[in-house]
Design an enzyme around this catalytic site. Structure first.
Site, short mmCIF file in Angstrom:
data_model
loop_
_atom_site.label_atom_id
_atom_site.label_comp_id
_atom_site.label_asym_id
_atom_site.label_seq_id
_atom_site.Cartn_x
_atom_site.Cartn_y
_atom_site.Cartn_z
N LEU A 15 13.46 -14.35 -2.48
CA LEU A 15 14.47 -13.78 -3.57
C LEU A 15 15.74 -14.55 -3.08
CD1 LEU A 15 13.71 -9.96 -3.27
CD2 LEU A 15 12.67 -11.67 -4.77
N CYS A 32 0.75 -1.24 -0.06
CA CYS A 32 0.03 0.20 0.11
C CYS A 32 0.90 1.32 0.03
CB CYS A 32 -1.02 -0.11 1.14
SG CYS A 32 -1.94 -1.35 1.12
N LEU A 89 -2.62 -2.36 -2.01
CA LEU A 89 -1.98 -3.79 -2.36
C LEU A 89 -2.58 -4.65 -1.75
CD1 LEU A 89 -0.23 -5.17 -4.39
CD2 LEU A 89 1.61 -5.20 -2.74
N GLY A 140 16.56 -11.56 1.91
CA GLY A 140 17.74 -11.29 2.95
C GLY A 140 18.20 -10.12 3.07
N ASP A 167 -5.28 -7.06 9.09
CA ASP A 167 -4.22 -6.43 10.28
C ASP A 167 -4.54 -4.93 10.54
OD1 ASP A 167 -3.14 -6.16 7.78
OD2 ASP A 167 -1.06 -5.93 8.58
N GLY A 183 1.77 -1.64 5.29
CA GLY A 183 2.76 -2.47 5.71
C GLY A 183 1.99 -3.82 6.33
N GLU A 184 2.74 -4.14 7.15
CA GLU A 184 2.11 -5.56 7.78
C GLU A 184 2.64 -5.48 9.06
OE1 GLU A 184 0.40 -7.41 5.82
OE2 GLU A 184 0.82 -6.76 4.04
#
Length: 617
Positions: free
Chosen positions: A262, A2, A51, A380, A103, A79-80
């Site tokens: 990734l 988002c 998103l 990572g 959330d 975010g999350e």
């Protein structure tokens, strides 16, 4: 993931308007391609581009909480929060009733339950704005490590905010002006917390809130790295690192959309992919999807050097086979890296010129390919900052240097590899003196050192390595996270960074350097904690930086583009450049050391042409 934007005005003569707020929000469309939302009150406008990742149907925003027909709080959120399920259960036990499974709603109710102190309970990557209609105040919040960006611009009667500078620049009251300090920040490669380069604009520092009301604003730090005595022995420390990693990966795989990883074939991405594969196997989730980047003819033309000893692709493929991943390789041609459309897409995403060049373009193209199969990817990123992986952590000259280690010899700012040179290599020497680039870097370094928390009596190597760790976790990693956020959100891909979990960061930050390098290598703790998951060749692989192409066709194309951008006295960047250096960089047989500088000049050229930037120096 988002994108958010908004505007608060307390002056009745300059009320918020839907048209302007909508224009600001519209600049965030790339971050949120799935839905658009706008909420207005008398003094506030909150915009949202979504998103959809969790609760696809129910998580629409801005989200409000109303009582007896009156909206009390409105939230626009990016975010999350990875511990939202635990928080939801705790809030439900306190009597809170939920109408969605998102959330976002948990964050909203957490604020209602605990007020501004709710930030201390959140585990995640987030940036959001809460309008509290009860007090007519705006609260801006950014996650502890600054994974998600958030900018603001104070006004005489309120404030503007957005996930990216472009949202704020869309407001008619703001012009893109850069003064001497802003230009120094742009070139210095110091990533000063809170600095946004543009005059009058700020980035909310990681781990901070900003409360804006009628009488002014208050910036509050709710989290900072602290120095704590480490009492665990080596075996316990290694075990706890593993426990934390397993918990973090399990949390960050939660989504209602496809998730991948990734995978470069280095230690960090291999650990993420291996743990994700193990978790999915244990929960019946099927094979993990992994994605690697490669360059055409890279394996055939590869030559080892001091910077990179081995190509990535064979290691990525070996790890994918080892864990049974569904693996894709995204192979890029030099023409793709030089494609003006791709380079311009990167520049539009960044809002500011940076000098990594094909490193940025290749990342964007990789993410664009990943987005065709996944909406979320685990990366990572930040393991080097947390565990001490960069080569300058281990070079005595860099460690002893009285500056940021990544700026010191023998590595300097040649982040693109040997011979790439510093970003300012082509800039006019008089200009660099005018903005006092050397003095600016030194001042930012002194400020950073003054912040470092220390244990009583800490001295010698342990003291210095704590300083270097702090510099990376509060400065260098911000540059890397910002780069990854912009490239991924430009294509609507959410990239999660498990190594930025604040519990892991706090624990490893306070682990003695002697323990972090107990076997004489970089990232000793991470290797020991995860060796059983990896093939020996990957567990023992030497750190290699993010790949950049060495294809001569790309380098020739760069030189041609530089000539084109700097031809004629009316070229926007012409007045900023050093004539002899430019001649050396554009010669038929160019001198070494100008690659990074060339990338910066090309980025500056695009920036000036597109954004009509005014320099006030």
């Amino acid at each position: 993931m988002c994108g958010i934007a908004g505007w608060v005005s307390y002056d009745p003569a300059r009320p918020v308007t839907a048209a302007t707020a909508d224009a600001m929000t519209g600049t965030m469309a790339c971050r949120g391609p799935d839905a658009h939302g706008l909420w207005l009150d008398t003094h506030a406008a909150l915009g949202h581009r979504r998103l959809a990742v969790i609760d696809i149907e129910g998580g629409a925003q801005p989200m409000t909480f109303a009582h007896e027909g009156r909206t009390l709080v409105s939230l626009t959120y990016s975010g999350e929060v990875f511990n939202f399920r635990e928080l939801r259960r705790e809030l439900a036990a306190r009597g809170h009733v939920f109408r969605t499974s998102s959330d976002t709603e948990v964050v909203l109710h957490a604020y209602l339950a605990w007020g501004e102190d709710f930030t201390e309970r959140l585990n995640g990557m987030y940036a959001f704005a809460l309008w509290d209609a009860r007090t007519e105040e705006l609260l801006l919040v950014r996650d502890r490590m600054g994974v998600k960006p958030l900018y603001y611009h104070p006004l005489a009667d309120g404030v503007l905010f957005g996930s990216e500078p472009k949202a704020i620049l869309a407001h008619p009251a703001v012009r893109p002006v850069v003064d001497a300090e802003g230009l120094a920040e742009l070139v210095a490669f110091t990533k000063t917390p809170g600095h946004a380069v543009y005059k009058g604009m700020y980035e909310l520092p990681p781990g901070h809130t900003l409360r804006v009301g009628r009488t002014g604003s208050r910036l509050r730090r709710y989290w900072a790295l602290e120095a704590r005595e480490h009492t665990d022995d080596l075996r316990t420390t290694v075990g706890h690192v593993r426990e934390l990693l397993e918990d973090v990966i399990g949390r960050q795989l939660v989504a209602d959309v496809p998730v991948g990883t990734l995978l470069s074939g280095g230690l960090d991405s291999s650990v993420i992919t291996a743990l994700a594969a193990r978790h999915r196997a244990a929960t019946g989730g099927g094979a993990v999807r992994s994605f690697a980047l490669d360059f055409a003819r890279h394996a055939r033309d590869f030559r080892a050097d001091d910077w990179r000893g081995t190509p990535d692709a064979p290691f990525a493929e070996a790890l994918a086979r080892h864990v049974g991943a569904d693996h894709d390789v995204v192979t890029l041609q030099p023409s793709a890296l030089l494609d003006p459309a791709a380079r311009e897409a990167v520049m539009r995403a960044r809002d500011l010129p940076f000098d990594l060049g094909d490193g940025d373009t290749s990342l964007y193209l990789l993410f664009k390919a990943v987005r065709e199969r996944c909406t979320v990817a685990l990366s990572g990123e930040s393991a080097d900052e947390v565990f001490g992986g960069y080569r300058w952590f281990h070079h005595p000259d860099s460690v002893a240097a009285d500056t940021f280690p990544w700026l010191a010899p023998p590595f300097g700012t040649g982040i693109s590899g040997p011979g790439s040179g510093p970003g300012e290599a082509l800039l006019d020497r008089g200009l660099l003196e005018k903005i006092d680039l050397a003095g600016y870097r030194d001042a930012r370094y002194r400020e950073a050192l003054a912040e470092v928390p220390r244990l009583p009596g800490e001295s010698g190597r342990e003291r210095r390595m704590r300083e270097i760790g702090y510099l990376h976790l509060t400065r260098f990693v911000q540059w890397m996270l910002d780069r990854k956020d912009r490239a991924s959100m430009a294509v609507g891909l959410e990239v999660r960074v498990p190594f930025c979990d604040h519990r892991l960061v706090e624990y490893v930050f306070n682990t003695p350097w002697a323990m972090k390098t107990f076997d004489g290598r970089e990232k000793s703790l991470l290797r020991a904690a995860t060796r059983d998951l990896l093939p020996a060749a990957i567990a023992d692989r030497v750190k290699a930086p993010y790949p950049t192409t060495r294809d001569p066709h790309y380098l020739d194309g760069l030189r041609t583009a530089l000539k084109r951008a700097t031809t004629g006295p009316d070229a926007p960047v012409h007045a900023l450049l050093d004539g002899p250096s430019l001649a050396a960089a554009t010669a038929d047989d160019p001198a070494p050391g100008f690659r990074t500088g060339t990338e910066l000049v090309l980025a500056l050229d695009f920036w000036f042409r597109r954004h009509d930037v005014s320099l006030e120096i």
